[in-house]
Motif scaffolding. Structure first.
Motif, PDB file in Angstrom:
ATOM      1  N   VAL A  67      56.200  67.976  37.685  1.00 33.86           N
ATOM      2  CA  VAL A  67      56.472  68.280  39.085  1.00 33.86           C
ATOM      3  C   VAL A  67      57.775  69.044  39.209  1.00 33.86           C
ATOM      4  CG1 VAL A  67      55.189  66.284  39.903  1.00 33.86           C
ATOM      5  CG2 VAL A  67      57.636  66.071  39.477  1.00 33.86           C
ATOM      6  N   ALA A  68      57.896  69.783  40.299  1.00 37.37           N
ATOM      7  CA  ALA A  68      59.134  70.508  40.589  1.00 37.37           C
ATOM      8  C   ALA A  68      60.288  69.516  40.735  1.00 37.37           C
ATOM      9  CB  ALA A  68      58.958  71.320  41.873  1.00 37.37           C
ATOM     10  N   PRO A  69      61.512  69.943  40.442  1.00 37.34           N
ATOM     11  CA  PRO A  69      62.655  69.019  40.491  1.00 37.34           C
ATOM     12  C   PRO A  69      62.830  68.331  41.839  1.00 37.34           C
ATOM     13  CG  PRO A  69      63.270  71.084  39.423  1.00 37.34           C
ATOM     14  CD  PRO A  69      61.901  71.284  39.986  1.00 37.34           C
ATOM     15  N   GLU A  70      62.423  68.988  42.903  1.00 36.96           N
ATOM     16  CA  GLU A  70      62.622  68.426  44.239  1.00 36.96           C
ATOM     17  C   GLU A  70      61.526  67.430  44.621  1.00 36.96           C
ATOM     18  OE1 GLU A  70      63.639  72.858  44.042  1.00 36.96           O
ATOM     19  OE2 GLU A  70      61.908  71.582  43.572  1.00 36.96           O
ATOM     20  N   VAL A  71      60.473  67.331  43.816  1.00 35.72           N
ATOM     21  CA  VAL A  71      59.276  66.558  44.150  1.00 35.72           C
ATOM     22  C   VAL A  71      59.280  65.245  43.379  1.00 35.72           C
ATOM     23  CG1 VAL A  71      56.752  66.564  43.960  1.00 35.72           C
ATOM     24  CG2 VAL A  71      57.964  68.624  44.707  1.00 35.72           C
ATOM     25  N   SER A  72      58.743  64.195  44.000  1.00 33.77           N
ATOM     26  CA  SER A  72      58.637  62.899  43.330  1.00 33.77           C
ATOM     27  C   SER A  72      57.172  62.562  43.069  1.00 33.77           C
ATOM     28  CB  SER A  72      59.280  61.791  44.170  1.00 33.77           C
ATOM     29  OG  SER A  72      58.539  61.562  45.357  1.00 33.77           O
ATOM     30  N   PHE A  73      56.952  61.775  42.016  1.00 32.98           N
ATOM     31  CA  PHE A  73      55.605  61.282  41.704  1.00 32.98           C
ATOM     32  C   PHE A  73      55.713  59.820  41.322  1.00 32.98           C
ATOM     33  CE2 PHE A  73      51.945  60.263  39.129  1.00 32.98           C
ATOM     34  CZ  PHE A  73      50.905  60.880  39.805  1.00 32.98           C
ATOM     35  N   THR A  74      54.947  58.973  41.992  1.00 36.77           N
ATOM     36  CA  THR A  74      54.944  57.546  41.710  1.00 36.77           C
ATOM     37  C   THR A  74      53.507  57.049  41.621  1.00 36.77           C
ATOM     38  OG1 THR A  74      55.074  57.010  44.069  1.00 36.77           O
ATOM     39  CG2 THR A  74      57.160  57.157  42.860  1.00 36.77           C
ATOM     40  N   VAL A 103      46.895  54.404  42.730  1.00 34.46           N
ATOM     41  CA  VAL A 103      46.874  55.729  43.337  1.00 34.46           C
ATOM     42  C   VAL A 103      48.134  56.478  42.921  1.00 34.46           C
ATOM     43  CG1 VAL A 103      46.957  57.000  45.527  1.00 34.46           C
ATOM     44  CG2 VAL A 103      45.509  54.967  45.315  1.00 34.46           C
ATOM     45  N   GLY A 104      47.977  57.721  42.510  1.00 34.51           N
ATOM     46  CA  GLY A 104      49.123  58.576  42.229  1.00 34.51           C
ATOM     47  C   GLY A 104      49.597  59.245  43.508  1.00 34.51           C
ATOM     48  N   LEU A 105      50.886  59.159  43.790  1.00 35.46           N
ATOM     49  CA  LEU A 105      51.439  59.698  45.030  1.00 35.46           C
ATOM     50  C   LEU A 105      52.485  60.757  44.713  1.00 35.46           C
ATOM     51  CD1 LEU A 105      51.851  59.763  48.090  1.00 35.46           C
ATOM     52  CD2 LEU A 105      53.401  57.818  47.854  1.00 35.46           C
ATOM     53  N   LEU A 106      52.178  61.998  45.074  1.00 34.12           N
ATOM     54  CA  LEU A 106      53.111  63.108  44.931  1.00 34.12           C
ATOM     55  C   LEU A 106      53.694  63.397  46.308  1.00 34.12           C
ATOM     56  CD1 LEU A 106      52.626  66.371  42.921  1.00 34.12           C
ATOM     57  CD2 LEU A 106      53.407  66.468  45.285  1.00 34.12           C
ATOM     58  N   THR A 107      55.032  63.388  46.414  1.00 33.37           N
ATOM     59  CA  THR A 107      55.695  63.564  47.704  1.00 33.37           C
ATOM     60  C   THR A 107      56.650  64.739  47.664  1.00 33.37           C
ATOM     61  OG1 THR A 107      55.580  61.174  48.118  1.00 33.37           O
ATOM     62  CG2 THR A 107      57.122  62.450  49.458  1.00 33.37           C
ATOM     63  N   VAL A 134      42.412  58.544  42.083  1.00 33.17           N
ATOM     64  CA  VAL A 134      42.775  58.985  43.426  1.00 33.17           C
ATOM     65  C   VAL A 134      44.193  59.534  43.390  1.00 33.17           C
ATOM     66  CG1 VAL A 134      43.143  58.303  45.828  1.00 33.17           C
ATOM     67  CG2 VAL A 134      41.258  57.295  44.520  1.00 33.17           C
ATOM     68  N   LEU A 135      44.367  60.712  43.963  1.00 39.24           N
ATOM     69  CA  LEU A 135      45.671  61.359  44.058  1.00 39.24           C
ATOM     70  C   LEU A 135      45.990  61.625  45.522  1.00 39.24           C
ATOM     71  CD1 LEU A 135      48.134  62.937  42.862  1.00 39.24           C
ATOM     72  CD2 LEU A 135      46.622  64.945  42.781  1.00 39.24           C
ATOM     73  N   HIS A 136      47.181  61.209  45.957  1.00 39.71           N
ATOM     74  CA  HIS A 136      47.676  61.543  47.292  1.00 39.71           C
ATOM     75  C   HIS A 136      48.772  62.604  47.163  1.00 39.71           C
ATOM     76  CE1 HIS A 136      46.482  57.658  49.682  1.00 39.71           C
ATOM     77  NE2 HIS A 136      45.449  58.259  49.111  1.00 39.71           N
ATOM     78  N   ILE A 137      48.674  63.632  47.978  1.00 39.39           N
ATOM     79  CA  ILE A 137      49.703  64.672  48.059  1.00 39.39           C
ATOM     80  C   ILE A 137      50.269  64.645  49.465  1.00 39.39           C
ATOM     81  CG2 ILE A 137      50.218  67.130  47.863  1.00 39.39           C
ATOM     82  CD1 ILE A 137      47.813  67.364  45.963  1.00 39.39           C
ATOM     83  N   ASN A 160      39.231  61.616  44.045  1.00 42.66           N
ATOM     84  CA  ASN A 160      39.622  62.000  45.397  1.00 42.66           C
ATOM     85  C   ASN A 160      41.018  62.600  45.381  1.00 42.66           C
ATOM     86  OD1 ASN A 160      37.251  60.841  46.320  1.00 42.66           O
ATOM     87  ND2 ASN A 160      38.226  59.006  47.134  1.00 42.66           N
ATOM     88  N   ILE A 161      41.179  63.716  46.059  1.00 42.28           N
ATOM     89  CA  ILE A 161      42.503  64.267  46.346  1.00 42.28           C
ATOM     90  C   ILE A 161      42.687  64.198  47.852  1.00 42.28           C
ATOM     91  CG2 ILE A 161      44.031  66.257  46.154  1.00 42.28           C
ATOM     92  CD1 ILE A 161      42.412  67.209  43.773  1.00 42.28           C
ATOM     93  N   GLU A 162      43.596  63.350  48.289  1.00 41.68           N
ATOM     94  CA  GLU A 162      43.849  63.159  49.714  1.00 41.68           C
ATOM     95  C   GLU A 162      45.208  63.773  50.034  1.00 41.68           C
ATOM     96  OE1 GLU A 162      43.204  59.084  50.830  1.00 41.68           O
ATOM     97  OE2 GLU A 162      41.501  58.888  49.457  1.00 41.68           O
TER      98      GLU A 162
END
Length: 244
Positions: A67-74, A103-107, A134-137, A160-162
């Motif tokens: 992920v980009a440095p400014e983005v988080s993934f949990t 669920v993977g959460l990219l914020t 399942v991936l949440h963006i 699912n990509i939500e």
């Protein structure tokens, strides 16, 4: 999903019965497709390996996170990541949510403009058993970002990509299917747009025995704009379907 480090994690499916995670009543309203329904009339159901019926087995796979440095993934338990919307939910996507234990959460944080795309790569490891993920963006208000999701390797996969695009945010999502020729993939990509949000989606499918993807958009406030594009290249014996 289970974390294995700062740049990668693992995903797997648990056993699933016929009950949809949101409620048993919803499960009853999503019958097993027969092929006579308008939404399923082009899909070769006999080649889906039961993904439209239920996910009874589990298997492993890997996911690489860049992920980009400014983005988080949990990674969060499924119970802590309720779907942002159930509109247009199909049986296969309901079963995928039920089967995925996490669920993977990219914020993308509020107001952030990323300097580079965030890339998430699913790597399948076998077609014998079904797997779900399942991936949440979450593109928070007034952010600008690009996310690339890649599927490759062998797999029998329901995913699912939500997506949630906040007020005034701009998000581009590229989804690339590069599966092996013996893979099956059914998936839903659903985007919920806020006021004045801008969403661009491009889906490209090059591999897989059967791939059926359903991109949809939901508007929650005035001024939002979406553009859904896609392309696929099929050889003899492949069924590649993008249905919106």
């Amino acid at each position: 999903w289970s974390s294995t480090g700062s740049s990668s994690c693992r995903w797997k499916a648990l056993s699933a019965d016929m009950t949809v995670v949101e409620s048993p009543a919803q499960s009853e309203s999503l019958p097993v497709p027969t092929g006579r329904e308008e939404a399923w009339r082009f899909t070769p159901l006999r080649r889906l390996r039961g993904l439209h019926v239920g996910i009874d087995e589990s298997t492993g796979g890997s996911i690489e996170i860049n992920v980009a440095p400014e983005v988080s993934f949990t990674v969060v338990p499924r119970a802590e990541a309720a779907p942002w919307s159930s509109r247009g939910l199909e049986r296969t996507s309901a079963l995928a949510r039920q089967a995925a234990p996490t669920v993977g959460l990219l914020t993308v944080p509020t107001g952030v403009v990323t300097r580079e795309p965030s890339v998430i790569t699913f790597q399948g490891t076998g077609t014998e058993h079904a797997t779900a993920a399942v991936l949440h963006i979450d593109a928070e208000p007034f952010s600008q970002s690009t996310v690339v999701v890649v599927h490759e390797g062998p797999a029998t996969f329901a995913g699912n990509i939500e997506i949630r695009v906040g007020d005034g945010a701009q998000l581009t999502v590229l989804s690339l299917q590069k599966w092996t020729d013996d893979s099956v993939h059914v998936g839903r990509q659903h985007a919920v747009l806020g006021r004045d949000a801008r969403f661009r989606s491009f889906i490209a499918t090059f591999g897989g025995e059967v791939v059926r993807l359903v991109p949809t958009v939901e508007y929650t406030a005035p001024g939002a704009d979406a553009e859904l594009l896609g392309v696929f290249f099929a050889d003899a014996g492949q069924h590649l379907e993008h249905r919106s």
